[in-house]
Design a protein around this motif. Structure first.
Motif, PDB file in Angstrom:
ATOM      1  N   VAL A   1     161.755  80.218  87.644  1.00  0.00           N
ATOM      2  CA  VAL A   1     160.800  80.504  88.718  1.00  0.00           C
ATOM      3  C   VAL A   1     159.483  81.010  88.155  1.00  0.00           C
ATOM      4  O   VAL A   1     158.408  80.661  88.646  1.00  0.00           O
ATOM      5  CB  VAL A   1     161.396  81.529  89.704  1.00  0.00           C
ATOM      6  N   THR A   2     159.523  81.826  87.100  1.00  0.00           N
ATOM      7  CA  THR A   2     158.300  82.401  86.544  1.00  0.00           C
ATOM      8  C   THR A   2     157.473  81.383  85.768  1.00  0.00           C
ATOM      9  O   THR A   2     156.325  81.648  85.435  1.00  0.00           O
ATOM     10  CB  THR A   2     158.643  83.571  85.605  1.00  0.00           C
ATOM     11  N   LEU A   3     158.041  80.219  85.483  1.00  0.00           N
ATOM     12  CA  LEU A   3     157.358  79.229  84.647  1.00  0.00           C
ATOM     13  C   LEU A   3     156.827  78.032  85.433  1.00  0.00           C
ATOM     14  O   LEU A   3     156.275  77.107  84.849  1.00  0.00           O
ATOM     15  CB  LEU A   3     158.316  78.725  83.557  1.00  0.00           C
ATOM     16  N   GLY A   4     156.997  78.054  86.756  1.00  0.00           N
ATOM     17  CA  GLY A   4     156.621  76.895  87.558  1.00  0.00           C
ATOM     18  C   GLY A   4     155.185  76.450  87.374  1.00  0.00           C
ATOM     19  O   GLY A   4     154.894  75.250  87.280  1.00  0.00           O
ATOM     20  N   ARG A   5     154.235  77.397  87.281  1.00  0.00           N
ATOM     21  CA  ARG A   5     152.818  77.030  87.179  1.00  0.00           C
ATOM     22  C   ARG A   5     152.475  76.402  85.838  1.00  0.00           C
ATOM     23  O   ARG A   5     151.414  75.814  85.672  1.00  0.00           O
ATOM     24  CB  ARG A   5     151.939  78.265  87.391  1.00  0.00           C
ATOM     25  N   CYS A   6     153.383  76.500  84.857  1.00  0.00           N
ATOM     26  CA  CYS A   6     153.110  75.961  83.512  1.00  0.00           C
ATOM     27  C   CYS A   6     153.500  74.489  83.376  1.00  0.00           C
ATOM     28  O   CYS A   6     153.105  73.837  82.398  1.00  0.00           O
ATOM     29  CB  CYS A   6     153.865  76.763  82.459  1.00  0.00           C
ATOM     30  N   GLU A   7     154.271  73.974  84.327  1.00  0.00           N
ATOM     31  CA  GLU A   7     154.897  72.666  84.133  1.00  0.00           C
ATOM     32  C   GLU A   7     153.912  71.509  84.078  1.00  0.00           C
ATOM     33  O   GLU A   7     154.207  70.474  83.489  1.00  0.00           O
ATOM     34  CB  GLU A   7     155.938  72.436  85.233  1.00  0.00           C
ATOM     35  N   ALA A   8     152.751  71.658  84.688  1.00  0.00           N
ATOM     36  CA  ALA A   8     151.765  70.579  84.684  1.00  0.00           C
ATOM     37  C   ALA A   8     150.892  70.601  83.433  1.00  0.00           C
ATOM     38  O   ALA A   8     150.034  69.724  83.260  1.00  0.00           O
ATOM     39  CB  ALA A   8     150.880  70.670  85.927  1.00  0.00           C
ATOM     40  N   GLU A   9     151.112  71.559  82.537  1.00  0.00           N
ATOM     41  CA  GLU A   9     150.274  71.715  81.355  1.00  0.00           C
ATOM     42  C   GLU A   9     150.906  71.045  80.137  1.00  0.00           C
ATOM     43  O   GLU A   9     152.087  71.239  79.858  1.00  0.00           O
ATOM     44  CB  GLU A   9     150.042  73.202  81.062  1.00  0.00           C
ATOM     45  N   LEU A  10     150.095  70.283  79.415  1.00  0.00           N
ATOM     46  CA  LEU A  10     150.577  69.606  78.215  1.00  0.00           C
ATOM     47  C   LEU A  10     151.091  70.600  77.176  1.00  0.00           C
ATOM     48  O   LEU A  10     152.038  70.330  76.440  1.00  0.00           O
ATOM     49  CB  LEU A  10     149.448  68.759  77.613  1.00  0.00           C
ATOM     50  N   GLY A  11     150.474  71.776  77.143  1.00  0.00           N
ATOM     51  CA  GLY A  11     150.866  72.774  76.167  1.00  0.00           C
ATOM     52  C   GLY A  11     152.245  73.354  76.372  1.00  0.00           C
ATOM     53  O   GLY A  11     152.761  74.062  75.505  1.00  0.00           O
ATOM     54  N   ALA A  12     152.868  73.096  77.522  1.00  0.00           N
ATOM     55  CA  ALA A  12     154.229  73.580  77.757  1.00  0.00           C
ATOM     56  C   ALA A  12     155.255  72.783  76.968  1.00  0.00           C
ATOM     57  O   ALA A  12     156.401  73.213  76.822  1.00  0.00           O
ATOM     58  CB  ALA A  12     154.558  73.523  79.245  1.00  0.00           C
ATOM     59  N   CYS A  13     154.856  71.606  76.497  1.00  0.00           N
ATOM     60  CA  CYS A  13     155.750  70.766  75.692  1.00  0.00           C
ATOM     61  C   CYS A  13     155.661  71.176  74.223  1.00  0.00           C
ATOM     62  O   CYS A  13     154.585  71.488  73.721  1.00  0.00           O
ATOM     63  CB  CYS A  13     155.374  69.294  75.834  1.00  0.00           C
ATOM     64  N   LEU A  14     156.778  71.180  73.549  1.00  0.00           N
ATOM     65  CA  LEU A  14     156.818  71.568  72.144  1.00  0.00           C
ATOM     66  C   LEU A  14     156.733  70.319  71.270  1.00  0.00           C
ATOM     67  O   LEU A  14     157.546  69.405  71.398  1.00  0.00           O
ATOM     68  CB  LEU A  14     158.125  72.319  71.858  1.00  0.00           C
ATOM     69  N   TRP A  15     155.739  70.315  70.392  1.00  0.00           N
ATOM     70  CA  TRP A  15     155.555  69.192  69.471  1.00  0.00           C
ATOM     71  C   TRP A  15     156.307  69.531  68.186  1.00  0.00           C
ATOM     72  O   TRP A  15     155.812  70.213  67.297  1.00  0.00           O
ATOM     73  CB  TRP A  15     154.072  68.937  69.238  1.00  0.00           C
ATOM     74  N   HIS A  16     157.530  69.035  68.101  1.00  0.00           N
ATOM     75  CA  HIS A  16     158.492  69.482  67.090  1.00  0.00           C
ATOM     76  C   HIS A  16     158.014  69.255  65.659  1.00  0.00           C
ATOM     77  O   HIS A  16     158.056  70.170  64.833  1.00  0.00           O
ATOM     78  CB  HIS A  16     159.836  68.782  67.307  1.00  0.00           C
ATOM     79  N   ASP A  17     157.586  68.059  65.329  1.00  0.00           N
ATOM     80  CA  ASP A  17     157.238  67.745  63.938  1.00  0.00           C
ATOM     81  C   ASP A  17     156.077  68.595  63.441  1.00  0.00           C
ATOM     82  O   ASP A  17     156.115  69.120  62.315  1.00  0.00           O
ATOM     83  CB  ASP A  17     156.901  66.261  63.799  1.00  0.00           C
ATOM     84  N   THR A  18     155.037  68.737  64.274  1.00  0.00           N
ATOM     85  CA  THR A  18     153.873  69.517  63.845  1.00  0.00           C
ATOM     86  C   THR A  18     154.236  70.984  63.666  1.00  0.00           C
ATOM     87  O   THR A  18     153.821  71.626  62.701  1.00  0.00           O
ATOM     88  CB  THR A  18     152.727  69.389  64.858  1.00  0.00           C
ATOM     89  N   ASN A  19     154.992  71.536  64.600  1.00  0.00           N
ATOM     90  CA  ASN A  19     155.379  72.941  64.483  1.00  0.00           C
ATOM     91  C   ASN A  19     156.262  73.177  63.261  1.00  0.00           C
ATOM     92  O   ASN A  19     156.115  74.188  62.564  1.00  0.00           O
ATOM     93  CB  ASN A  19     156.081  73.414  65.756  1.00  0.00           C
ATOM     94  N   ALA A  20     157.185  72.260  63.007  1.00  0.00           N
ATOM     95  CA  ALA A  20     158.052  72.404  61.834  1.00  0.00           C
ATOM     96  C   ALA A  20     157.231  72.356  60.552  1.00  0.00           C
ATOM     97  O   ALA A  20     157.443  73.155  59.631  1.00  0.00           O
ATOM     98  CB  ALA A  20     159.113  71.302  61.832  1.00  0.00           C
ATOM     99  N   ALA A  21     156.271  71.418  60.482  1.00  0.00           N
ATOM    100  CA  ALA A  21     155.421  71.307  59.292  1.00  0.00           C
ATOM    101  C   ALA A  21     154.543  72.549  59.135  1.00  0.00           C
ATOM    102  O   ALA A  21     154.328  73.038  58.016  1.00  0.00           O
ATOM    103  CB  ALA A  21     154.555  70.053  59.388  1.00  0.00           C
TER     104      ALA A  21
END
Length: 302
Positions: free
Chosen positions: A55-75
Motif C-alpha cells: 500500500v505504501t508503494l502504490g505511487r511508485c509503480e508508474a516510475e521507471l526507477g522502481a524497476c531494478l536493473w540487475h546487471d548494472t547494479n551488480a557491476a
C-alpha cells in the motif's frame, strides 16, 4: 490492495499473461546481506512483498526507477568493492538511487550515505532504508536545510511551555534547556541504569562521552530502525553499519535552487540514470559541481 498489487499486465503469447509485482531482491556487499523491494515480473523464486506493505508503494509503480536493473547494479557493486578496501566514514551521495542498492551497500560497509530520487520514488527509498535497519526519519544531511529533524518531546501536562526544570546536579546552562527533551536524555537514562549514584553535571558529561566512544567503537551509534526493522530479513549486523537516509532531489530543480549541502560529499554515484533523459544532463553536472568536496570521486554506471 489488490489493484495496487497487480496494476500492470500484458499478453505474452496465446492466452498467457504476465503481471508486474513488488518483490524482494536478495543482495550482498562484501558478505553483508541486504534486501530491496522493487517492481518487476516475479521470477527466479523471488518472494513477493506482503500486501499490507505494498500500500505504501502504490505511487511508485508508474516510475521507471522502481524497476531494478540487475546487471548494472551488480557491476556497480563489484566496481565499488574493488575501488576501496572499506567505506567507513565516507560521505556518499547516491543520485537517482532507484531502489537504493548502491547507497545501501556502502552504508552497510560503514559509509554515511544519502540516497536521492524524484519525489514520487522517495517512498520506495524510505521503505528500503527502513527495511534494512536504518532510521531515515531521524538521520539528517549535515548542512541540509530541508533535512528531516528528530521530533521534539511534548511538554508535560500542567507545565507551562518554555518553563525550565532543574535536575539535581544540573548546571545553569543545562537547566536553561527548558522543557524540550535534550539529546542527552536517553543517554542519561542508560547511565542511570548502569549506576545507582547520583552524578554531578560534570560526571554525567564525562559518562555520556565515554558511552558515545564505546558505542562508536562497537558500531552501536546506529538507530535501531523503524518498527523493529533491525531484525528484518536481509539486514546486516549493526556492527557493520554506517548511516543512511533518503530524500528527494530533482536534478533540474536542484540546479536552480540547491537543497543539498555544498561540497559535502566524498563520493557520488550515478547508477543507470543516464539514457535518453539528455535534457537533465547539464543540470546533473551543475549538481555534481555543487555537492562534491575537493578531491571527491564520481562513479557513473550505465
Amino acid at each position: 490492495q489488490q489493484h495496487q498489487r497487480r496494476p500492470y499486465s500484458a499478453q505474452q503469447g496465446a492466452g498467457s499473461h504476465w503481471s508486474m509485482q513488488w518483490v524482494w531482491e536478495n543482495l550482498e556487499f562484501r558478505g553483508k546481506p541486504f534486501q530491496v523491494a522493487h517492481f518487476e515480473v516475479p521470477g527466479r523464486g523471488q518472494e513477493e512483498v506482503d500486501d499490507d506493505l505494498v500500500v505504501t508503494l502504490g505511487r511508485c509503480e508508474a516510475e521507471l526507477g522502481a524497476c531494478l536493473w540487475h546487471d548494472t547494479n551488480a557491476a556497480a557493486l563489484d566496481f565499488l568493492a574493488a575501488l576501496r578496501p572499506d567505506y567507513t566514514g565516507l560521505r556518499v551521495l547516491d543520485l537517482g538511487a532507484g531502489a537504493g542498492v548502491c547507497g545501501l551497500a556502502l552504508a552497510l560497509d560503514g559509509a554515511d550515505a544519502t540516497l536521492t530520487e524524484l519525489d514520487a520514488l522517495v517512498p520506495l527509498l524510505q521503505f528500503n532504508v527502513a527495511h534494512n535497519g536504518f532510521d531515515s526519519a531521524t538521520s539528517v544531511v549535515p548542512g541540509g536545510e530541508n533535512s528531516a529533524k528528530a521530533p521534539r518531546a511534548k511538554p508535560r501536562k500542567g507545565r507551562r511551555r518554555g518553563a525550565t526544570r532543574r535536575r539535581g546536579g544540573d548546571s545553569d546552562e543545562e537547566a536553561l534547556e527548558g522543557n524540550e527533551a535534550p539529546p542527552e536524555a536517553a543517554e542519561d537514562a542508560e547511565i542511570g541504569v548502569a549506576t545507582e549514584k547520583r552524578l554531578s553535571a560534570k560526571e554525567r558529561r564525562e559518562a555520556r562521552a565515554a558511552m558515545r566512544r564505546s558505542k562508536a567503537e562497537a558500531g552501536g551509534a546506529i538507530a535501531d530502525g523503524v518498527g523493529g526493522t533491525e531484525e528484518a530479513a536481509g539486514a546486516a549486523p549493526a556492527l557493520e553499519r554506517g548511516l543512511c537516509r533518503a530524500q528527494p532531489a530533482d536534478w533540474l530543480q536542484e540546479a536552480r535552487a540547491p537543497t543539498l549541502p555544498v561540497g559535502n560529499f566524498d563520493l557520488a554515484i550515478v547508477c543507470d540514470c543516464l539514457y535518453e533523459n539528455k535534457e537533465s544532463w547539464d543540470a546533473l553536472e551543475i549538481v555534481l559541481k555543487h555537492v562534491l568536496a575537493p578531491g571527491a570521486e564520481l562513479v557513473l554506471a550505465s
